[in-house]
Design an enzyme around this catalytic site. Structure first.
Site, short mmCIF file in Angstrom:
data_model
loop_
_atom_site.label_atom_id
_atom_site.label_comp_id
_atom_site.label_asym_id
_atom_site.label_seq_id
_atom_site.Cartn_x
_atom_site.Cartn_y
_atom_site.Cartn_z
N SER A 1 0.69 7.78 5.36
CA SER A 1 0.59 6.47 5.99
C SER A 1 -0.35 5.62 5.15
O SER A 1 -1.33 6.14 4.60
CB SER A 1 0.01 6.61 7.41
OG SER A 1 -0.45 5.36 7.87
N SER A 2 -0.07 4.33 5.08
CA SER A 2 -0.98 3.43 4.35
C SER A 2 -2.36 3.46 4.97
O SER A 2 -3.36 3.24 4.31
CB SER A 2 -0.44 2.00 4.38
OG SER A 2 0.87 1.98 3.85
N GLY B 1 11.75 4.49 7.97
CA GLY B 1 11.26 5.85 8.16
C GLY B 1 11.25 6.25 9.63
O GLY B 1 10.95 5.44 10.51
N ALA C 1 0.87 -1.19 0.00
CA ALA C 1 0.00 0.00 0.00
C ALA C 1 0.90 1.23 0.00
O ALA C 1 0.79 2.11 0.86
CB ALA C 1 -0.96 -0.01 1.18
N LEU C 2 1.77 1.26 -0.99
CA LEU C 2 2.87 2.24 -0.99
C LEU C 2 2.38 3.66 -1.30
O LEU C 2 1.44 3.86 -2.06
CB LEU C 2 3.93 1.82 -2.01
CG LEU C 2 4.53 0.43 -1.78
CD1 LEU C 2 5.61 0.13 -2.82
CD2 LEU C 2 5.11 0.28 -0.37
N HIS C 3 3.05 4.63 -0.69
CA HIS C 3 2.70 6.05 -0.85
C HIS C 3 3.98 6.86 -1.00
O HIS C 3 5.08 6.29 -1.09
CB HIS C 3 1.85 6.51 0.33
CG HIS C 3 2.46 6.16 1.67
ND1 HIS C 3 3.65 6.68 2.10
CD2 HIS C 3 2.05 5.31 2.65
CE1 HIS C 3 3.94 6.20 3.30
NE2 HIS C 3 2.99 5.36 3.65
N ASP D 1 8.00 5.74 11.97
CA ASP D 1 7.91 4.71 13.01
C ASP D 1 9.19 4.80 13.84
O ASP D 1 10.08 3.96 13.73
CB ASP D 1 7.74 3.34 12.36
CG ASP D 1 6.49 3.27 11.51
OD1 ASP D 1 5.41 3.02 12.05
OD2 ASP D 1 6.58 3.53 10.28
N HIS E 1 7.00 5.99 1.27
CA HIS E 1 7.77 4.83 0.81
C HIS E 1 8.63 5.21 -0.40
O HIS E 1 9.78 4.77 -0.53
CB HIS E 1 6.83 3.70 0.38
CG HIS E 1 5.98 3.14 1.49
ND1 HIS E 1 4.61 3.26 1.50
CD2 HIS E 1 6.29 2.45 2.62
CE1 HIS E 1 4.11 2.65 2.57
NE2 HIS E 1 5.11 2.16 3.27
N GLN F 1 3.04 -9.13 13.35
CA GLN F 1 3.08 -7.86 14.07
C GLN F 1 1.70 -7.26 14.31
O GLN F 1 1.60 -6.14 14.81
CB GLN F 1 4.00 -6.87 13.36
CG GLN F 1 3.47 -6.32 12.04
CD GLN F 1 4.52 -5.49 11.33
OE1 GLN F 1 5.51 -6.02 10.82
NE2 GLN F 1 4.32 -4.18 11.28
P1 AMP Z 1 5.11 0.25 6.37
O1 AMP Z 1 4.79 -0.21 4.99
O2 AMP Z 1 4.06 1.10 6.99
O3 AMP Z 1 5.59 -0.88 7.27
O4 AMP Z 1 6.35 1.22 6.23
C1 AMP Z 1 7.53 0.80 5.59
C2 AMP Z 1 8.61 1.79 5.88
O5 AMP Z 1 8.23 3.07 5.38
C3 AMP Z 1 8.87 1.96 7.38
O6 AMP Z 1 10.27 2.09 7.59
C4 AMP Z 1 8.15 3.25 7.69
O7 AMP Z 1 8.68 3.94 8.80
C5 AMP Z 1 8.36 4.02 6.41
N1 AMP Z 1 7.37 5.08 6.26
C6 AMP Z 1 6.02 4.94 6.29
N2 AMP Z 1 5.43 6.14 6.16
C7 AMP Z 1 6.41 7.05 6.07
C8 AMP Z 1 6.45 8.48 5.94
N3 AMP Z 1 5.34 9.20 5.87
N4 AMP Z 1 7.66 9.08 5.88
C9 AMP Z 1 8.80 8.36 5.96
N5 AMP Z 1 8.83 7.01 6.08
C10 AMP Z 1 7.66 6.38 6.14
#
Ligand code: AMP
Length: 280
Positions: A186-187, A148, A33-35, A151, A38, A62
């Site tokens: 955020s996803s 990121g 669910a990349l944004h 987190d 990511h 998790q």
């Molecule tokens: P996730 O897919 O939510 O597990 O995130 C994957 C990676 O992307 C993790 O290291 C997150 O901290 C990072 N990440 C998610 N959202 C953001 C953001 N808005 N800015 C920077 N890093 C992010």
């Protein structure tokens, strides 16, 4: 279309070719669910190493039993497009069955950092996170891995685990990427109704305001209480708004070194987290 592998064997075959050519590798672990957040991580990976690998794995370990695993957004095709645009060289998308065979048992204990803040609100969460991340790192063996600051506690825990387990991998923290109004990408933002999305900006705004008050030298406990009240007024149910030592995450009420303001709050059914450096 981005080159995609789903097995450790195919991942390692590709990596072996790159290693034999003397190329460096960076890994960006994600749950899909990349944004835009990511995307910045992947672009940074491409600048820091010759080859950028992104993993997409929605890690059941998790998620708590009452959390949003079943409805977590999935968008593989759009993710592949975003990764191509970001210059990613390889997508690694393992299956849950490959990552966790039925008799899977070994888990990594994140230690005390895993039991406070997010860990207190989500028991077992960081055991799941650190276990899957260490597995992904061992499967890929990159030179660097990027995470990121969104987190922030997760970043600290992974840093510590990689150091404690002597993995020769450089962990890089990437600053939070925010939408134009300041809300961190955020996803989970897709869960927000248009009204909730408007209210959600109170989270980064409150962090900014609270940080400014604390930097002015005002009473920290009072500043945190005011911040919590602002979030509640904006429609949030606050899990925590805490000022903590930036390295240990121990709560602090004095500003003597690097500190981080961290928040988790629910708007409707959606739980959002955010954080900000206050000093250092
Ligand atoms: P996730 O897919 O939510 O597990 O995130 C994957 C990676 O992307 C993790 O290291 C997150 O901290 C990072 N990440 C998610 N959202 C953001 C953001 N808005 N800015 C920077 N890093 C992010």
């Amino acid at each position: 279309m981005i080159s995609t592998v789903t097995t450790i064997r195919d991942l390692r075959t590709t990596l072996l070719g790159w290693r034999e050519a003397g190329e460096t590798v960076a890994l960006v672990p994600t749950m899909g669910a990349l944004h835009q957040g990511h995307k910045v991580l992947v672009e940074t990976a491409g600048k820091m190493a010759k080859r950028a690998v992104t993993s997409i794995f929605l890690n059941p370990l998790q998620f708590g039993p009452k959390e949003d695993l079943a409805k977590y957004p999935r968008s593989l095709e759009a993710d592949q497009k975003l990764l191509s645009e970001a210059g990613c060289d390889l997508l690694y998308a393992p299956t849950p069955a490959d990552m966790y065979p039925p008799d899977f048992a070994a888990k990594i204990d994140p230690g005390p950092l895993g039991t406070i803040l997010e860990g207190a609100a989500r028991p077992g969460h960081f055991t799941g996170v650190v276990t899957v991340v260490i597995k992904l790192l061992l499967q890929t063996m990159p030179d660097i891995a990027l995470f990121g600051e969104k987190d922030y506690q997760q970043l600290l825990i992974i840093h510590r685990a990689v150091r404690d387990l002597d993995l020769p991998i450089h962990i890089v923290g990437v600053p939070i990427v925010r939408d134009t109004d300041g809300l961190a990408f955020s996803s989970r933002n897709v869960y927000l109704s248009p009204d909730e999305r408007k209210c959600a900006v109170a989270l980064p705004n409150t962090l900014q305001e609270t940080a400014a008050t604390i930097r002015e030298g005002k009473d920290i406990a009072a500043a945190l209480k005011t911040g919590q009240d602002k979030l509640t007024k904006a429609g949030f149910t606050v899990d925590y708004l805490e000022l903590a030592d930036a390295h240990t995450l121990a709560p602090t009420r004095t500003l003597t070194g690097p500190a981080r303001l961290l928040a988790a709050a629910k708007i409707g059914a959606t739980r959002l987290i955010d954080n900000l450096a206050v000093a250092g």
